[in-house]
Design a protein around this motif. Structure first.
Motif, PDB file in Angstrom:
ATOM      1  N   LEU A   1      39.067  10.060 -30.615  1.00  0.00           N
ATOM      2  CA  LEU A   1      38.436  11.222 -29.985  1.00  0.00           C
ATOM      3  C   LEU A   1      38.350  11.082 -28.466  1.00  0.00           C
ATOM      4  O   LEU A   1      38.009  12.039 -27.783  1.00  0.00           O
ATOM      5  CB  LEU A   1      37.029  11.422 -30.552  1.00  0.00           C
ATOM      6  N   SER A   2      38.648   9.902 -27.954  1.00  0.00           N
ATOM      7  CA  SER A   2      38.486   9.652 -26.517  1.00  0.00           C
ATOM      8  C   SER A   2      39.817   9.540 -25.790  1.00  0.00           C
ATOM      9  O   SER A   2      39.907   8.879 -24.758  1.00  0.00           O
ATOM     10  CB  SER A   2      37.678   8.357 -26.304  1.00  0.00           C
ATOM     11  N   LYS A   3      40.848  10.194 -26.313  1.00  0.00           N
ATOM     12  CA  LYS A   3      42.166  10.085 -25.689  1.00  0.00           C
ATOM     13  C   LYS A   3      42.120  10.506 -24.222  1.00  0.00           C
ATOM     14  O   LYS A   3      42.736   9.886 -23.358  1.00  0.00           O
ATOM     15  CB  LYS A   3      43.185  10.927 -26.448  1.00  0.00           C
ATOM     16  N   GLY A   4      41.381  11.579 -23.933  1.00  0.00           N
ATOM     17  CA  GLY A   4      41.284  12.034 -22.547  1.00  0.00           C
ATOM     18  C   GLY A   4      40.616  11.027 -21.635  1.00  0.00           C
ATOM     19  O   GLY A   4      40.794  11.074 -20.413  1.00  0.00           O
ATOM     20  N   TYR A   5      39.826  10.102 -22.215  1.00  0.00           N
ATOM     21  CA  TYR A   5      39.151   9.081 -21.422  1.00  0.00           C
ATOM     22  C   TYR A   5      40.153   8.113 -20.803  1.00  0.00           C
ATOM     23  O   TYR A   5      39.945   7.598 -19.699  1.00  0.00           O
ATOM     24  CB  TYR A   5      38.163   8.339 -22.314  1.00  0.00           C
TER      25      TYR A   5
END
Length: 851
Positions: free
Chosen positions: A427-431
């Protein structure tokens, strides 16, 4: 009536959809809890341990592929959108719908709601509801076709004996498709009018492929387990079980399907244990694993909606929590995994160490354990750095950790722990947004302390658990332990750690590769244009030394309007002074620079900035320290009259009597002049290297940018000089290099300064910048920050290596006002490293220019 219903849904549609999504979450949680109660952990461990890694991965891949035919239902739905979803969004939404429907279908209610929510359009919800209804009817049409095949087998007496008791269910299943076909061809079939004939056949084909895929996968699981059976015997039992499972209306057919399959498989001579294993693996790889992936996608979709509704605030909170949890978990699990893999006996025999080993991390051997442990530590560091290159490797490392743990020493807590990490990373790919990693001194210190502590703990624990026979001879035990304890196990592990260390070094080198887009060299023409058009400040002229990088800001027309200067040291971008150019764009410039630094993964550090600028940066979470004060001479009121200036008047009169003169030379300058000035400069330096960054240095190109003030003796020879440092404003002026021959008369610099004051007073300037008095008026109070108290200590007692007090006292002869100057730095950085890196950059040799 219909209009009233439509108005109701129009008015409360948003609330209804929200309630529906929340209901789905509640149902998912309830079903997962119910499913967990049916799982026997010891049996699960036994089943999984019988599989090789290759078989495990193969079953997982084939199980995922079996879901793909169901996408065909949503292909039709997507075609009826005004703007079809893009491929990635389509695959994501379709996966969510079909995997949820598989496990918690509730007769199509869940899939109907999800299809309407994920594929339906606001203006066409009624039309989409009709199409979805048709799709729901056709999802079991394929099973009906296969039921016809089963019925034919029964008529030809090709079925197993047990099927003689269930013919009525097969007939019922066989009739479903013919009845559906009659309804769709009827004159009053309004529901079907929304679809073309070819689309109806497409849905039928999709349904047949779906059920054939499920049947094939079930058979493939049995084949993988090595169970002997005939496909002709399995086929009718499986089709009948599917029919009973659907009629039960129980999510996933859990219970009814399983019961009949166990009875049917036992009738084929397959033991109950084998049947249970077969059913468990079928549900695991066809239902649970695809559903968990769908759950991840659903959570991501739901989180995106919530984040959008609440203006991004949930996203910010999620990023802070998830990053903290993820980084802590990666480091914690990595450390424990290294220790428990390298010295497992210590964690078995010692109670206090056993309490730490909450994860049961005893993998296949110590080598994979140590490797994965260190890779988890690397993933933790890369996650802190938010490197794009680390996203997929981090997922892979966590996935491998999960697989190894499950296969070797299954622990429900461990599995859930790693699955939670997988969810957070997914869920944190954009991070993970940065192109490369800057391995800062702070990071190296923290990681170095962790790695060093691991080695020390490894040695201490290893010594403690040396075989008993050595305990009576500590020196011999010590030597034996370091060389060949436990049949060289320790030494082998130590060599393994060294090999892993080389791997880590290579990984960090790989992640650090790349070039920054911010390191732009200075173009004097662009700088001149900005300064001439908009003005500058006391540090603007240092751009022409070319020992720094420059950051330009452009207006909406693409014209340069402002810039700032900086130099690099590790992961710090050290900015010299404040921005230059059009002040109206300064806030935009700083915001843009900070954003680009964040994207680049570097920390800005602002050197020698004023109080107003400090307060602006403080809003961005930066800390600061006062570095001293900058003195300004009031040229409007400057005069040598009065008792205070008696000594200066005496110097001026003495130099005048000796026919020593002052002159300001305008560029361009001759080579002959530069040779004379260079000789004076070298004489003044007396072998010391020149500095850069915050001051200028002797360079022909730099000195050619502005006038040069010189002092000549009675023979006309130059004995001292200073290059003028314009601020590109009509108010203030300064000088940079101030150099004289070592045999110049005492008071030469006073003569030069006063002559400059009088010269620029005549030119109409209001102030003259005499530069910094480092650590002046810093940390006087006992309540001051300890960093500033350190500055006070240096000012009071550091005269042995730099005359802080003397410099202040000399300038006070002329200075009318002092302006505080500060260094501003990120709160995430270490103060000591900030100051050390600042000293390195400020004290850098002028020859260390940008290449």
């Amino acid at each position: 009536m219909l209009q009233s219903v439509k108005n109701f849904f129009t008015k409360y549609g948003q609330y209804i959809r929200t309630i529906f999504l929340i209901s789905v979450v509640v149902i998912v949680v309830r079903e997962l809890l119910s499913l967990s109660k049916t799982v026997n952990v010891s049996e699960l461990k036994t089943h999984l341990s019988d599989l090789s890694i290759g078989q495990f991965l193969l079953l997982a891949i084939v199980g995922l592929i079996t879901v793909v035919p169901m996408f065909g239902y949503d292909v039709i739905l997507n075609k009826h959108r005004d703007v079809p979803l893009k491929p990635l969004a389509f695959l994501q939404n379709s996966w969510i719908i079909n995997t949820f429907n598989n496990l918690i279908g509730f007769g199509g209610i869940i899939s109907t709601g999800l299809r309407l929510e994920l594929f339906g359009e606001e203006k066409e919800r009624t039309k989409f509801l009709k199409i979805i209804s048709v799709i729901i009817f056709f999802t079991t049409a394929g099973l009906s076709v296969l039921s016809v095949v089963t019925l034919i087998m029964m008529l030809l007496n090709l079925q197993p004996a047990i099927m003689n008791h269930y013919w009525i269910w097969v007939i019922g299943g066989s009739l479903y498709f013919p009845v559906l076909l009659v309804i769709t061809r009827g004159k009053k079939a309004r529901l079907w009018s929304s679809l073309k004939q070819t689309e109806i056949f497409w849905l039928l084909g999709t349904s047949v492929l779906e059920w054939l895929g499920v049947l094939s996968f079930f058979a493939f699981v049995g084949y993988t387990l090595g169970i002997s059976y005939q496909l002709a015997d399995l086929f009718p039992i499986l089709i009948t079980s599917f029919i009973l499972g659907i009629l039960s209306m129980i999510p996933g057919g859990i219970g009814s399907f399983d019961l009949f399959m166990i009875i049917g498989l036992q009738s084929l001579g397959i033991s109950r244990e084998e049947a249970l294993t077969w059913l468990f693996l079928y549900r695991l790889f066809y239902f649970i694993i695809p559903f968990l992936i769908g759950l991840l996608l659903f959570a991501k979709n739901l989180a995106s909606r919530i984040n959008k509704k609440w203006r991004g605030i949930p996203g910010i909170l999620w990023r802070k929590f998830s990053s903290f949890f993820l980084i802590s978990a990666l480091y914690f699990s990595g450390i424990l995994l290294v220790l428990t893999s390298a010295i497992p006996d210590a964690f078995i025999s010692n109670d206090w160490l056993k309490r730490l080993d909450i994860f049961s991390f005893h993998l296949i051997s110590s080598a994979p354990g140590i490797l994965i442990g260190f890779l988890l530590l690397v993933a933790g560091r890369a996650t802190i750095a938010r490197v794009k290159k680390a996203y997929w490797p981090t997922l892979v490392v966590i996935a491998f950790s999960t697989v190894f743990t499950v296969l070797d020493d299954f622990s429900l807590f461990t599995t859930c722990f790693f699955l939670a990490l997988l969810v957070i990373v997914f869920l944190s790919k954009g991070y993970y947004s940065r192109s490369r990693m800057h391995y800062s001194w702070e990071a190296f210190t923290i990681d170095g302390a962790i790695y060093f502590s691991l080695i020390i703990l490894y040695l201490i624990i290893g010594i403690q658990y040396v075989p008993t026979k050595h305990h009576l001879h500590l020196p011999r035990a010590f030597v034996d332990f370091y060389l060949f304890p436990n049949e060289k196990a320790w030494f082998t592990s130590f060599l393994l750690i060294l090999a892993v260390g080389l791997l880590i070094f290579w990984i960090f080198r790989y992640m650090s590769k790349g070039t920054s887009q911010l390191l732009e060299k200075i173009d004097p023409k662009r700088v001149h244009k900005i300064l001439n058009d908009f003005g500058g400040n006391e540090t603007s002229h240092l751009a022409f030394t070319k020992d720094k990088y420059i950051y330009y800001y452009q207006d909406s027309k693409g014209e340069d309007v402002a810039f700032l200067l900086f130099q690099t040291c590790s992961n710090k971008y050290i900015v010299m002074g404040e921005p230059s150019g059009d002040q109206a764009y300064f806030s935009n410039l700083i915001q843009s620079f900070l954003d680009d630094c964040e994207t680049e993964g570097v920390q800005p550090l602002f050197y020698e900035v004023k109080e107003s600028f400090v307060m602006y940066l403080h809003e961005f979470g930066y800390d600061f320290i006062k570095m001293g004060e900058e003195g300004y001479v009031d040229l409007k009121n400057f005069s040598l009259k009065g008792k205070k200036n008696r000594g200066t008047r005496s110097i001026m009169n003495h130099f005048s009597e000796d026919l020593i003169t002052f002159e300001v030379l305008m560029p361009p300058f001759s080579d002959e002049l530069f040779l004379k000035l260079d000789a004076i400069s070298n004489n003044w330096l007396n072998g010391r290297p020149e500095k850069g960054f915050s001051v200028g240095f002797f360079d022909k190109e730099y000195l050619s940018q502005a006038p040069i003030a010189v002092v000549k003796d009675r023979e006309g020879d130059i004995i001292a000089f200073a290059n003028i440092m314009p601020s590109y404003t009509p108010e203030s002026i300064s000088v940079d290099l101030m150099r004289h021959r070592l045999d110049a008369p005492n008071g030469t610099m006073d003569f030069l300064f006063v002559s400059l004051f009088e010269y620029f007073q005549e030119q109409g300037y209001s102030s003259f910048n005499l530069g910094m008095a480092p650590f002046s008026n810093v940390g006087h109070s006992e309540q001051s920050f300890w960093e500033e108290r350190l500055g006070y200590f240096l000012y009071e007692f550091g005269n042995n290596f730099y005359s802080f007090k003397g410099l202040r006292q000399y300038k006070e002869k002329y200075v009318a006002s002092w302006i505080p100057k500060y260094t501003v730095y990120s709160k995430k950085s270490f103060f000591f490293y900030n100051m050390l890196q600042l000293l390195i950059v400020v004290g850098k040799n002028k020859n260390e220019k940008i290449s």
